[in-house]
Every structure is written in C-alpha cells, then in structure tokens.
Design an enzyme around this catalytic site. Structure first.
Site, PDB file in Angstrom:
ATOM      1  CG  HIS A  38     -10.647   1.419  -1.451  1.00 22.22           C
ATOM      2  ND1 HIS A  38     -11.201   1.717  -0.226  1.00 22.22           N
ATOM      3  CD2 HIS A  38     -10.201   2.589  -1.954  1.00 22.22           C
ATOM      4  CE1 HIS A  38     -11.094   3.020  -0.001  1.00 22.22           C
ATOM      5  NE2 HIS A  38     -10.490   3.568  -1.029  1.00 22.22           N
ATOM      6  CG  HIS A 286      -8.340   3.435  -5.773  1.00 22.52           C
ATOM      7  ND1 HIS A 286      -7.226   2.984  -5.108  1.00 22.52           N
ATOM      8  CD2 HIS A 286      -8.915   4.369  -4.962  1.00 22.52           C
ATOM      9  CE1 HIS A 286      -7.133   3.622  -3.951  1.00 22.52           C
ATOM     10  NE2 HIS A 286      -8.133   4.476  -3.833  1.00 22.52           N
ATOM     11  CD  GLU A 438      12.984  14.785  12.301  1.00 17.99           C
ATOM     12  OE1 GLU A 438      12.634  14.557  11.122  1.00 17.99           O
ATOM     13  OE2 GLU A 438      13.992  15.460  12.577  1.00 17.99           O
ATOM     14  CG  HIS A 499      15.185  25.676  15.483  1.00 16.10           C
ATOM     15  ND1 HIS A 499      15.170  26.014  14.150  1.00 16.10           N
ATOM     16  CD2 HIS A 499      16.033  24.620  15.587  1.00 16.10           C
ATOM     17  CE1 HIS A 499      15.980  25.213  13.492  1.00 16.10           C
ATOM     18  NE2 HIS A 499      16.508  24.349  14.332  1.00 16.10           N
TER      19      HIS A 499
HETATM   20  C1  LIG Z   1      -1.225   9.676   3.563  1.00 21.25           C
HETATM   21  C2  LIG Z   1      -2.391   9.404   2.678  1.00 21.25           C
HETATM   22  N1  LIG Z   1      -2.659  10.251   1.671  1.00 21.25           N
HETATM   23  C3  LIG Z   1      -3.730  10.041   0.888  1.00 21.25           C
HETATM   24  C4  LIG Z   1      -4.551   8.986   1.088  1.00 21.25           C
HETATM   25  C5  LIG Z   1      -5.800   8.799   0.229  1.00 21.25           C
HETATM   26  N2  LIG Z   1      -5.621   7.645  -0.654  1.00 21.25           N
HETATM   27  C6  LIG Z   1      -6.112   6.449  -0.348  1.00 21.25           C
HETATM   28  S1  LIG Z   1      -5.742   5.280  -1.482  1.00 21.25           S
HETATM   29  C7  LIG Z   1      -4.941   6.408  -2.439  1.00 21.25           C
HETATM   30  C8  LIG Z   1      -4.310   5.962  -3.730  1.00 21.25           C
HETATM   31  C9  LIG Z   1      -3.366   4.881  -3.446  1.00 21.25           C
HETATM   32  O1  LIG Z   1      -2.806   4.367  -4.599  1.00 21.25           O
HETATM   33  P1  LIG Z   1      -2.101   2.977  -4.506  1.00 21.25           P
HETATM   34  O2  LIG Z   1      -1.318   2.900  -3.272  1.00 21.25           O
HETATM   35  O3  LIG Z   1      -1.407   2.760  -5.766  1.00 21.25           O
HETATM   36  O4  LIG Z   1      -3.297   1.993  -4.307  1.00 21.25           O
HETATM   37  P2  LIG Z   1      -4.102   1.161  -5.416  1.00 21.25           P
HETATM   38  O5  LIG Z   1      -5.144   2.053  -5.960  1.00 21.25           O
HETATM   39  O6  LIG Z   1      -3.139   0.722  -6.418  1.00 21.25           O
HETATM   40  O7  LIG Z   1      -4.664   0.093  -4.573  1.00 21.25           O
HETATM   41  C10 LIG Z   1      -4.953   7.655  -1.852  1.00 21.25           C
HETATM   42  C11 LIG Z   1      -4.331   8.856  -2.444  1.00 21.25           C
HETATM   43  C12 LIG Z   1      -4.239   8.126   2.158  1.00 21.25           C
HETATM   44  N3  LIG Z   1      -4.988   7.076   2.471  1.00 21.25           N
HETATM   45  N4  LIG Z   1      -3.144   8.344   2.911  1.00 21.25           N
END
Ligand SMILES: Cc1ncc(C[n+]2csc(CCOP(=O)(O)OP(=O)(O)O)c2C)c(N)n1
Ligand SMILES: [Mg+2]
Length: 694
Positions: A38, A286, A438, A499
């Site tokens: 990234h 990204h 939780e 539950h």
């Molecule tokens: C819980 C979770 N769901 C999905 C992902 C997959 N994922 C990685 S980065 C991303 C997008 C994140 O967007 P943002 O936080 O705005 O990051 P930016 O592209 O701006 O760096 C996703 C959906 C993940 N890492 N964790």
C-alpha cells in the site's frame, strides 16, 4: 529542495523535507519491489509520521522497550511501510522476547528491500513480537485504535500506583494513527466512547481524512460528521487542513499535550498518493504498486533522483539521530537516574515495576487460593472463579480487569476493601467497567497486557463472538491475557438458543496459541487459574458454568492438580486396565463420573477422564497422553455441551460423542439436559453399546 542539489547548504526545513521524502520513496520502492502493498497512504502521511517521531515522541531507538516511552500505534496497518521506514531511519534496535537487547537493527534496509517476504522484518502489517518497535499488531481495521485505549488506561493506572512526588515514573502518551476504515469499524466507536467517558487525556488519535477507501470515495458509504461524533464522545477535536504542513501538525500535537481531561482527535486532511500525477486522490493509490513509470514521475515531483531506489540520502540518519535519537536518549537517561533514586527510596514498588516488566509474578501470588470441600450440591464455576479472582487481585497488585456490564453475573467484580473502580477521578481502581462493548473490551485487555499489566475481561460465553477478533490478536501477539466466559453452555436454560453457546469452544480451540479451559468443578477452577496465571506468552479463555456443579470428592477421585496436564484420569477401574473411557469437560464432568460409577457397579471396567483443556493436553508427552487415553482402548465416549466437531481426535472413529448439533432451546436446564441427552444414564448406555452390551 532536492537530493540532487544537496551540495547547496541545507536548512533544517530542507533536511526535514529530505527525511519525509525518504519515507515516501522507501515506501514506494518497497511496494514496487514486492509487487504488493500500500504505497498511497505512506506517501500522504510521511510528514505526520516524521513530525510525531522526530519532533514529539519520547522514544529511544536504542531501547524500544524503555517503560516510560511514548507509544505509537499505526492502526491503519496496511500503511506499514511508514513504520518500517521510520524504524529503519531512526536505527531502532531489536530486542528479543526475553527483553535482552540484541544490538542489531530492528529493520534493516535489506528487510525493506525484502518487504513482505519470508523472514523479512518488514512484513505486510505491523507485527508485535516479530519486529521490535511495533507496539501492537494492527491490520484488522479498528483494532489498533481500540488497543490504544487499553494502553492509555494502563498508563493512567501505572502513574497512579507508582508515581510519587518528584518521581513521575510514568507520564507517557499514546499516539495512534488511523484512517477511514478504522473510523467505520464498530470497535473503534466502542473504544472511543469509553475513552471519552474516562477522559483519557494521554491519548491522541490522528485521523487520516483522505476520503478514499478501497472501493473509491468515502461518499459511497461514509458521510457522517466524524468531528461531531468525537465531540459528542467528549474528545477534544482538532483539525489540520494540510497533511504536508508539519508546523501545523506539530502545533496540533502540542495542543494535545496541553489538553487535560479529554482525549484528542486530530482530523488531518490528506491526499492519498501525494505527488503521484495520475493516482493522487484515487483508490488506485491505496493497495497496489504505483508502477515504475509513475514512481519516476512521483520522484520527479519530490525533486528526487528518478532512478535511485531505496535511497537514504546523506544526512537523513543523522537528522533522526539528532531529533528523536538525542531526545529519546536524554529522556531515558534521566528516567534511569530517576528510577535508581526511586528504587533507593521506594524499594518495594520498584521491585514490582521490575517484576511486571518481565511478566513475572510476585512471591506468594497464589497464597490463600481456596480449596473446596466435597459437596454434592457444589458451586457454580463462576462463583468459584469470583473467589479466586478476589484472592489473586489482592496478591498481585497489577492484576486487574472487569466485565462488559455483566460483573454481577460473571462474578468478576473485585469486592475486597480497596479494590475500587477505575474511573477518570479514581485511576487506581482495579474494577474496569467496559460497558456493553465486548469487542473493545478484548482490545483494551490487549492494550493493558501490552502495558505489562495482567488483565482480564469477562462476558457471557455466547458473546465471545463479539470479542473474537481481539482475542485472536491476543494469541497472535502472544499476550498473557485472560478472558473469563461464564454461562458456558445450556446452564441459562430459559434464555434459549440466543444465549446458549454451541460452536464457541471449538472456535476458540481453533485459534493457535490460545489456551481454552473448561473446568469441571470448583477445585478445577482454582487449578485452571493457577495454570493460567503462570503463562507468560499465551492468552487463556476460561469457560465457566452458570449453575452449581458438584464439588467432587478428591479423596475418592484424583486431585484437581491434574488440570495442569490438560486431561487426567479422574477415576479408574480397580487396578486400571479399562475397557471403556468416558471423557468429559466442565458441567458434564460430574455426570460422566456418575455414569462411570454405574458402569463400575455393573462390573464394566470404566475409566473417567477429565479433559478441561485440549491445548494443554496436546502439549504433554506421548507417554503421558497414552497413559490417560491408552491407544488399545478404543471404546470411548466424550460428553460436552458444545459442538461435537473435533472430538473424534480423542474418541477415535470407533468412539461416541454426546454433544450439540443444534442451537439448543429455551426451557429449564433439567429439561434441556434430558432433551439433548446430557444424563448419566445416556452416557452409560453409549458406553454399553460400544462394548456390545447395549
Ligand atoms: C476489519 C478489516 N476489514 C477490512 C480490511 C481490508 N482493508 C484493508 S485497507 C481497507 C481500506 C481502508 O481504507 P482507509 O482506512 O481509508 O485507508 P486508506 O486507503 O485511506 O489508507 C480495507 C477495507 C481490513 N484490513 N480490516
Ligand atoms: Mg482513507
């Protein structure tokens, strides 16, 4: 400014820009080389990371585990190249798991060249325990920021217990960087809500407001007013409109440090893929390499040599050494002197601090643990647990925890005089009130463990699902956290299928490194805690009954100390040499023992095995395991109020499993036990059938 014009005299601003662009270009080059990763967010946030690390943070790269260091959490863990770059450029040193310094760099340039490759200290996401200088594992979005709340609670607690007039041993801050993803995830909201309530003014989140996630613009799904949300949580909200303006970033961080009584939330407007002519402000920046040509164009826009790769220009290491290096070394030196004086004046708390740092237990930590007399009426697992927790918390000063609003049900409330509640104005309290959160609870417990406190979190077993992602990270990070789950089966009968946990034991057993324990009577609860407390690198989950379980007569049966082997022969045929083995856990142990007695009375050579923990048993020697479950004895019955899946490995293909294949039902417990076959007669009948005596 340009690296190619380095011959001209450089101003401080020039050098800062050079350092920032080094972070950017290392990140771009590493992602390109790995053909994965990234690049866009490191390009955008390099000035932020530079400012936090080189201008503000008290962190000594020579000793990344110095107790009073400021903590840095990269919650948008996909931007890991930010962390690898800065750990490399600050020449942060590696430490091993035994807290001995190794005297070698945490992240080398070679590691960065081998970003995301096997054995590289620059893996895909920040990995605590694998790379020194990483304060918590992040990547599952929202986890990092939620964990940072635990770190902030930990700092407050440590400061309250150990600081003395003139001895501010613990006065560190926690910085967490997060993106849109973290802000969308529920766990971050839970944690932010609690942090606001607790007024954690040692906590600063910087939100990368770039309007971009994977699918495109955040306008697709995320249009709320985030600043208003955090104001409503009770945070101090600041805004920096230009992620390249390091003075304004530094100013906002200074405001954070002066703010009292509230955590700070800095909204930082940034451009993902900053400097990329074709990809800036697009989702394309990204999560994929920019491409060789685009990288050249970016480098041109930064005034960087276009064909240079993994370049660290002259002066950059020195610039970090003069910034964070000098500041951190001086702060640690002063602290070390302070601690020496503290130790002379206050030897006992000083010894506690040292033990805690090594994850040791104080002498006498298990004194006064209860021993329960035989009692057919018995005691609920949760009640025995409550007694044990209250003893442990008195013996171990830094042992604390709480429940997600179920303290009275989980029996986890610490009731002894002076235990107290942890609140903003009583930060020495040992009862944490997580509220009905939780997921954040488990992440906060992780944050406390990362702060070297011994912490537990509690809820109903069914809601372990709501905490599972953080429990998983606990295991991944090798943290000795404790999760106390009560109402572990159908004991809350009338509450019904919503539950009644079914697949939960199995699902936790599937997490590598997590030790699950389902003790079968009050004395097994004691022994389960005795085992768990001695763990230093593994989390544990305890599944405890709501209803009373008979306290077994240990003069007749084997001692509960067998829990430490995971499974043990509770009762045997006279002289051993069994024909059939009954294996049970938790609330089913006493019914298996009853079935065993019936079989013995009929002249069937029965053995009953208590197996509170698969994981612990699996770690015993083959000889021990064979002594408990002799391979020649293939007539075996396992009984557990949970999913039957997986028990084949202990009962074999010829064995029987009495367990759950549905979601249970709503009815009084006795009826449920009859309905689903959890009765001594049914267990005995299964044994007889296996022996052809049905
Ligand atoms: C819980 C979770 N769901 C999905 C992902 C997959 N994922 C990685 S980065 C991303 C997008 C994140 O967007 P943002 O936080 O705005 O990051 P930016 O592209 O701006 O760096 C996703 C959906 C993940 N890492 N964790
Ligand atoms: Mg984003």
């Amino acid at each position: 400014m340009s690296a190619t014009r380095a011959a001209q005299p450089m101003t401080d601003a020039d050098t800062a820009q050079l350092a920032i662009n080094t972070i950017r270009t290392l990140s771009m080059d590493a992602v390109q080389q790995a053909k994965s990763g990234h690049p866009g967010t490191p390009m955008a946030l390099a000035p932020l990371i530079y400012t936090i690390w080189n201008r503000v943070m008290r962190f000594d790269p020579q000793d990344p585990i110095w107790p009073n260091r400021d903590r840095f959490v990269l919650s948008n863990g996909h931007a890991s190249m930010l962390l690898w770059s800065v750990l490399h450029l600050t020449r942060t040193q590696a430490v091993d798991a035994d807290y001995e310094r190794l005297g070698q760099p945490s992240v080398t340039l070679e590691d960065i060249r081998r970003f995301r490759q096997l054995e590289s200290k620059a893996p895909g996401h920040p990995e605590y325990h694998w790379v020194s200088g990483v304060e918590t594992t992040s990547g599952p979005l929202g986890q990092g920021v939620a964990t940072s709340v635990g770190m902030a609670i930990g700092q407050k607690w440590l400061a309250h217990r150990y600081n003395r007039p003139g001895f501010d041993l613990f006065d560190y801050d926690i910085y967490a960087v997060c993106g849109d993803g973290c802000m969308m995830e529920g766990v971050a909201s839970e944690a932010a809500s609690l942090a606001g309530h607790l007024g954690l003014d040692n906590l600063c989140w910087v939100y990368d407001n770039n309007h971009i996630t994977i699918e495109g613009n955040t306008g697709l799904a995320f249009t709320e007013d985030i600043a208003a949300r955090f104001l409503a949580y009770g945070w101090n909200v600041l805004r920096v409109g230009d992620a390249n303006d390091i003075d304004r970033i530094a100013h906002a961080l200074a405001v954070f440090r002066q703010t009292q009584g509230r955590p700070s939330f800095i909204v930082l407007d940034s451009h993902i893929g900053y400097g990329s002519p074709h990809k800036q402000d697009t989702a394309a920046a990204h999560g994929e390499p920019l491409g060789e040509e685009e990288i050249r164009l970016c480098k041109r826009s930064y005034g960087w040599p276009e064909d240079a790769k993994f370049l660290v220009p002259d002066g950059v290491y020195e610039h970090f050494a003069a910034g964070i290096g000098a500041r951190g070394a001086e702060a640690r030196r002063r602290w070390t002197e302070l601690f020496a004086a503290y130790r002379a004046k206050y030897p006992e708390p000083a010894a506690e601090i040292e033990q805690m740092q090594r994850r040791e237990l104080p002498a006498g930590w298990d004194r006064n643990l209860p021993v329960f007399p035989a009692d057919p009426k018995g005691l609920a697992g949760r009640d025995a647990s409550g007694q044990v927790l209250n003893v442990l918390a008195q013996n171990i000063p830094w042992f604390l925890g709480g429940s997600a609003d179920l303290g009275p049900s989980n029996k986890t409330t610490l009731t002894y005089a002076g235990a107290g509640d942890f609140q903003a104005d009583t930060p020495g309290g040992k009862n944490l009130h997580f509220g009905i959160r939780e997921h954040a609870m488990a992440a906060i417990v992780n944050g406390l463990a990362l702060s070297k406190l011994r912490a537990f979190g509690a809820t109903f077993f069914i809601f372990s699902d709501y905490a599972r992602p953080a429990i998983r990270l606990s295991a991944l990070m090798e943290l000795p956290t404790i999760f106390v789950f009560t109402h572990d089966a159908m004991g809350d009968g009338e509450d019904g299928p919503t539950h009644q946990p079914v697949e939960h034991l199995l699902s936790l057993r599937a997490i590598p490194g997590l030790v699950t324990l389902r003790p079968g009577d009050a004395n097994e609860v004691v022994e389960a805690y005795r085992y768990v407390m001695q763990l230093r690198h593994e989390p544990a989950a305890l599944a405890l009954s709501r209803q009373p379980l008979p306290t077994l007569d240990r003069s007749k049966y084997a001692p509960a100390a067998g829990v430490a082997q995971g499974a043990y022969v509770l009762g045997d045929a006279p002289g051993g040499n069994p024909q059939v083995i009954l294996i049970a856990t938790g609330s089913e142990l006493s019914l298996a023992a009853e079935a065993h007695e019936k079989l013995l009375a009929e002249g069937i050579r029965s053995r009953v095995v208590s197996m509170p923990s698969w994981e612990i048993f699996d770690h015993q020697t083959q000889a021990y395991r064979d002594s408990v479950l002799p391979p020649a004895v293939t007539s075996r019955v396992a009984v557990e109020q949970g999913s039957t899946l997986g028990w084949e490995r202990y009962v074999g293909t010829a064995g029987r499993v009495i367990g759950m294949k549905t979601f249970g039902a709503s009815a009084p417990l006795k009826e449920l036990q009859r309905h689903f076959g959890f009765e001594p007669d049914r267990v005995a009948a299964a044994a007889r059938e296996l022996l052809g005596k049905g």
